[in-house]
Design a protein around this motif. Structure first.
Motif, PDB file in Angstrom:
ATOM      1  N   LYS A   7     -18.695  13.258   3.303  1.00 44.85           N
ATOM      2  CA  LYS A   7     -17.939  12.166   2.974  1.00 44.85           C
ATOM      3  C   LYS A   7     -18.535  10.533   1.902  1.00 44.85           C
ATOM      4  O   LYS A   7     -20.453  11.241   2.728  1.00 44.85           O
ATOM      5  N   ARG A   8     -18.694  10.622   0.839  1.00 47.52           N
ATOM      6  CA  ARG A   8     -19.051   9.379   0.647  1.00 47.52           C
ATOM      7  C   ARG A   8     -19.157   7.850   0.533  1.00 47.52           C
ATOM      8  O   ARG A   8     -17.842   7.730   0.518  1.00 47.52           O
ATOM      9  N   CYS A   9     -19.842   7.381   0.051  1.00 49.29           N
ATOM     10  CA  CYS A   9     -19.693   5.838   0.705  1.00 49.29           C
ATOM     11  C   CYS A   9     -19.372   5.553  -1.018  1.00 49.29           C
ATOM     12  O   CYS A   9     -19.632   5.676  -1.760  1.00 49.29           O
ATOM     13  N   VAL A  10     -18.596   4.130  -0.371  1.00 51.19           N
ATOM     14  CA  VAL A  10     -17.000   4.037  -1.492  1.00 51.19           C
ATOM     15  C   VAL A  10     -17.251   3.224  -2.937  1.00 51.19           C
ATOM     16  O   VAL A  10     -17.578   3.107  -4.133  1.00 51.19           O
ATOM     17  N   THR A  11     -19.123   2.680  -2.290  1.00 45.72           N
ATOM     18  CA  THR A  11     -19.519   1.334  -3.312  1.00 45.72           C
ATOM     19  C   THR A  11     -20.965   2.530  -3.641  1.00 45.72           C
ATOM     20  O   THR A  11     -21.175   2.011  -5.188  1.00 45.72           O
ATOM     21  N   SER A  12     -21.770   3.406  -2.979  1.00 44.13           N
ATOM     22  CA  SER A  12     -22.838   3.342  -4.207  1.00 44.13           C
ATOM     23  C   SER A  12     -22.765   5.040  -3.923  1.00 44.13           C
ATOM     24  O   SER A  12     -23.341   5.813  -4.929  1.00 44.13           O
ATOM     25  N   ASN A  13     -21.751   5.761  -3.831  1.00 44.04           N
ATOM     26  CA  ASN A  13     -21.177   7.387  -4.056  1.00 44.04           C
ATOM     27  C   ASN A  13     -22.281   8.204  -3.339  1.00 44.04           C
ATOM     28  O   ASN A  13     -22.492   9.555  -3.741  1.00 44.04           O
ATOM     29  N   LYS A  14     -23.059   7.646  -2.823  1.00 42.81           N
ATOM     30  CA  LYS A  14     -24.018   8.502  -2.022  1.00 42.81           C
ATOM     31  C   LYS A  14     -23.500   9.305  -0.966  1.00 42.81           C
ATOM     32  O   LYS A  14     -22.655   8.769  -0.300  1.00 42.81           O
ATOM     33  N   ILE A  15     -23.981  10.124  -0.320  1.00 43.76           N
ATOM     34  CA  ILE A  15     -23.142  11.324   0.838  1.00 43.76           C
ATOM     35  C   ILE A  15     -23.624  10.532   2.345  1.00 43.76           C
ATOM     36  O   ILE A  15     -24.928   9.424   2.694  1.00 43.76           O
ATOM     37  N   MET A  16     -22.933   9.660   3.404  1.00 45.54           N
ATOM     38  CA  MET A  16     -23.120   8.869   4.657  1.00 45.54           C
ATOM     39  C   MET A  16     -23.355  10.454   4.816  1.00 45.54           C
ATOM     40  O   MET A  16     -22.725  10.974   5.774  1.00 45.54           O
ATOM     41  N   TYR A  17     -24.671   9.940   6.554  1.00 47.09           N
ATOM     42  CA  TYR A  17     -24.398  10.878   7.399  1.00 47.09           C
ATOM     43  C   TYR A  17     -25.144   9.655   8.716  1.00 47.09           C
ATOM     44  O   TYR A  17     -25.041   8.281   8.554  1.00 47.09           O
ATOM     45  N   HIS A  18     -24.440  10.079   9.303  1.00 40.27           N
ATOM     46  CA  HIS A  18     -23.432   9.576  10.535  1.00 40.27           C
ATOM     47  C   HIS A  18     -24.807   8.614  11.303  1.00 40.27           C
ATOM     48  O   HIS A  18     -24.861   7.652  11.846  1.00 40.27           O
ATOM     49  N   ASP A  19     -25.825   9.159  11.252  1.00 41.69           N
ATOM     50  CA  ASP A  19     -27.427   8.949  12.202  1.00 41.69           C
ATOM     51  C   ASP A  19     -28.779   9.582  11.434  1.00 41.69           C
ATOM     52  O   ASP A  19     -28.608   9.697  10.911  1.00 41.69           O
ATOM     53  N   LYS A  20     -29.172   7.848  11.911  1.00 48.76           N
ATOM     54  CA  LYS A  20     -30.525   8.595  10.985  1.00 48.76           C
ATOM     55  C   LYS A  20     -30.851   9.115  11.265  1.00 48.76           C
ATOM     56  O   LYS A  20     -31.497   9.836  10.491  1.00 48.76           O
ATOM     57  N   ALA A  21     -30.962  10.221  12.518  1.00 52.01           N
ATOM     58  CA  ALA A  21     -31.722  11.610  12.535  1.00 52.01           C
ATOM     59  C   ALA A  21     -30.861  12.379  12.124  1.00 52.01           C
ATOM     60  O   ALA A  21     -31.460  13.648  10.800  1.00 52.01           O
ATOM     61  N   GLN A  22     -29.900  12.568  11.617  1.00 59.37           N
ATOM     62  CA  GLN A  22     -29.062  13.267  10.625  1.00 59.37           C
ATOM     63  C   GLN A  22     -29.543  13.297   8.863  1.00 59.37           C
ATOM     64  O   GLN A  22     -29.904  14.341   8.386  1.00 59.37           O
ATOM     65  N   ALA A  23     -30.145  12.302   8.744  1.00 60.56           N
ATOM     66  CA  ALA A  23     -30.410  11.706   7.543  1.00 60.56           C
ATOM     67  C   ALA A  23     -31.852  12.461   7.018  1.00 60.56           C
ATOM     68  O   ALA A  23     -32.515  13.197   6.211  1.00 60.56           O
ATOM     69  N   GLU A  24     -32.652  11.925   8.587  1.00 58.62           N
ATOM     70  CA  GLU A  24     -34.122  12.368   7.946  1.00 58.62           C
ATOM     71  C   GLU A  24     -34.147  13.918   7.794  1.00 58.62           C
ATOM     72  O   GLU A  24     -35.117  14.307   7.612  1.00 58.62           O
ATOM     73  N   ARG A  25     -33.515  14.865   8.365  1.00 55.61           N
ATOM     74  CA  ARG A  25     -33.152  16.136   8.753  1.00 55.61           C
ATOM     75  C   ARG A  25     -32.391  16.077   7.124  1.00 55.61           C
ATOM     76  O   ARG A  25     -33.367  18.172   6.434  1.00 55.61           O
ATOM     77  N   ALA A  26     -32.257  15.846   6.668  1.00 54.07           N
ATOM     78  CA  ALA A  26     -31.406  16.281   5.637  1.00 54.07           C
ATOM     79  C   ALA A  26     -32.993  15.754   4.496  1.00 54.07           C
ATOM     80  O   ALA A  26     -32.908  16.716   3.243  1.00 54.07           O
ATOM     81  N   VAL A  36     -38.495  17.558  -3.257  1.00 51.85           N
ATOM     82  CA  VAL A  36     -38.327  16.300  -3.867  1.00 51.85           C
ATOM     83  C   VAL A  36     -38.570  14.935  -2.404  1.00 51.85           C
ATOM     84  O   VAL A  36     -37.941  15.297  -1.186  1.00 51.85           O
ATOM     85  N   GLN A  37     -39.267  14.358  -2.418  1.00 49.99           N
ATOM     86  CA  GLN A  37     -39.488  13.356  -0.938  1.00 49.99           C
ATOM     87  C   GLN A  37     -38.326  12.404  -0.827  1.00 49.99           C
ATOM     88  O   GLN A  37     -38.232  11.272  -2.360  1.00 49.99           O
ATOM     89  N   LEU A  38     -37.829  12.474   0.214  1.00 46.04           N
ATOM     90  CA  LEU A  38     -36.798  10.805   0.304  1.00 46.04           C
ATOM     91  C   LEU A  38     -36.992  10.450   0.796  1.00 46.04           C
ATOM     92  O   LEU A  38     -37.075  10.601   2.223  1.00 46.04           O
ATOM     93  N   TRP A  39     -36.217   8.903   1.341  1.00 42.39           N
ATOM     94  CA  TRP A  39     -36.489   8.062   2.187  1.00 42.39           C
ATOM     95  C   TRP A  39     -35.271   7.884   2.471  1.00 42.39           C
ATOM     96  O   TRP A  39     -33.979   7.439   1.765  1.00 42.39           O
ATOM     97  N   VAL A  40     -34.973   7.407   3.666  1.00 44.57           N
ATOM     98  CA  VAL A  40     -33.415   7.142   4.425  1.00 44.57           C
ATOM     99  C   VAL A  40     -33.591   5.716   4.711  1.00 44.57           C
ATOM    100  O   VAL A  40     -34.505   4.961   5.392  1.00 44.57           O
ATOM    101  N   TYR A  41     -32.395   4.618   5.062  1.00 45.35           N
ATOM    102  CA  TYR A  41     -31.995   3.269   4.593  1.00 45.35           C
ATOM    103  C   TYR A  41     -30.685   3.559   5.076  1.00 45.35           C
ATOM    104  O   TYR A  41     -29.649   5.158   4.628  1.00 45.35           O
ATOM    105  N   ARG A  42     -30.875   2.737   5.487  1.00 45.60           N
ATOM    106  CA  ARG A  42     -28.929   2.312   6.141  1.00 45.60           C
ATOM    107  C   ARG A  42     -28.253   1.235   5.300  1.00 45.60           C
ATOM    108  O   ARG A  42     -29.086   0.156   4.734  1.00 45.60           O
ATOM    109  N   CYS A  43     -26.965   1.533   4.923  1.00 46.60           N
ATOM    110  CA  CYS A  43     -26.185   0.584   3.830  1.00 46.60           C
ATOM    111  C   CYS A  43     -25.892  -0.201   4.243  1.00 46.60           C
ATOM    112  O   CYS A  43     -25.526  -0.536   5.053  1.00 46.60           O
ATOM    113  N   GLU A  44     -26.151  -1.282   3.453  1.00 46.41           N
ATOM    114  CA  GLU A  44     -25.291  -2.981   3.724  1.00 46.41           C
ATOM    115  C   GLU A  44     -23.534  -2.754   3.911  1.00 46.41           C
ATOM    116  O   GLU A  44     -23.423  -3.857   4.290  1.00 46.41           O
TER     117      GLU A  44
END
Length: 95
Positions: A7-26, A36-44
């Motif tokens: 699933k993708r965010c309607v505003t940013s078109n980025k992949i939506m992760y259910h929780d922070k742990a899942q995003a950090e694993r990705a 590639v180093q990536l950081w995790v943030y919560r979409c406003e």
């Protein structure tokens, strides 16, 4: 063959992760697979978690610093300039 479509965010078109742990694993998997180093943030906008290539500690804070993804930790942007485009042939508008 069936492929998983995230699933993708309607505003940013980025992949939506259910929780922070899942995003950090990705983000960790991305670093292990591609380096590639990536950081995790919560979409406003959607409230889900996203990945970004911008380090939140050094990224430019757009806006007033309140409510922006990267601006909340920076406070005022006074004295800082917006980065220039690196596109070939780019000319800023004259005021």
């Amino acid at each position: 063959m069936h492929y998983f479509t995230p699933k993708r965010c309607v505003t940013s078109n980025k992949i939506m992760y259910h929780d922070k742990a899942q995003a950090e694993r990705a983000a960790e998997a991305s670093f292990a697979e591609r380096g590639v180093q990536l950081w995790v943030y919560r979409c406003e906008y959607c409230g889900a978690w996203h990945l970004t290539h911008r380090d939140p500690d050094t990224a430019f804070a757009y806006g007033s610093g309140q409510g922006s993804v990267h601006g909340s930790a920076h406070g005022s942007t006074q004295g800082r300039r917006k980065p220039h485009s690196r596109k070939r042939g780019y000319r800023p508008r004259r005021k």
